[in-house]
Design a protein around this motif. Structure first.
Motif: not given
Length: 199
Positions: A15, A56, A60, A98
């Protein structure tokens, strides 16, 4: 170190690397260095850069499990609490960062566009859609497009909050504002459903 701890450490590093270097500039070397793990460990858990970033982004942003508040007693309270919990999770600063990185990269990277498209269309684990399906069954609303309704409701609430946060609104969203606006959107949405499917 346990595998779940190593995995989380690598995802956290990925990240940070994505936010700092972008998808094209991110490399398994940089992720390994940032995580303090060896490349061998990294490749053992994530066979490729594409798979690492797919996991990822899924974990997330797409694999979010909001909960209905235990004290909710009506459909309106349940749905409002579910959406507020979802907003609290997605509006966390690490997730907003993100989202910013993904938006920046999506115009440049075919891989990132592919990841988002794959994740967006998949997933039977969508808590909002699951709640809507149960609600529609309970009220006899047959042949409903729950996915479309879920997107609509998400857009009216959490999506709008994300857009406002990314747009650097002059005043940050408060918990009270999120609660009031979500409650109003839910009332409008449920009233609309009743008018489409009269008793």
């Amino acid at each position: 170190m346990e595998e779940c701890v190593r995995r989380e450490r690598i995802l956290e590093a990925a990240c940070k690397v994505l936010q700092k270097h972008g998808y094209h500039g991110a490399s398994m070397d940089k992720v390994a260095e940032c995580s303090g793990m060896s490349k061998r460990t990294l490749y053992k858990m994530f066979p490729s850069k594409l798979e690492l970033f797919q996991i990822l982004i899924r974990d997330r942003l797409f694999d979010v499990r909001p909960q209905v508040a235990p004290e909710a007693t009506t459909a309106e309270e349940e749905l409002t609490s579910l959406l507020i919990d979802l907003a609290r999770t997605i509006l966390r600063p690490d997730r907003i960062s993100l989202i910013r990185a993904i938006i920046t990269e999506s115009s440049e990277s075919e891989d990132v566009r592919e990841i988002i498209a794959t994740l967006e269309t998949g997933g039977d684990d969508n808590a909002l859609e699951t709640w809507l399906q149960a609600y529609c069954r309970q009220h006899g609303y047959a042949r409903t497009n729950v996915r479309s309704w879920g997107k609509m409701l998400f857009g009216m609430t959490v999506g709008d909050f994300i857009f406002e946060t990314l747009g650097c609104a002059q005043k940050p969203l408060t918990c009270d504002a999120i609660q009031q606006r979500t409650g109003m959107a839910v009332r409008i949405f449920l009233s609309g459903l009743k008018s489409i499917h009269p008793a």
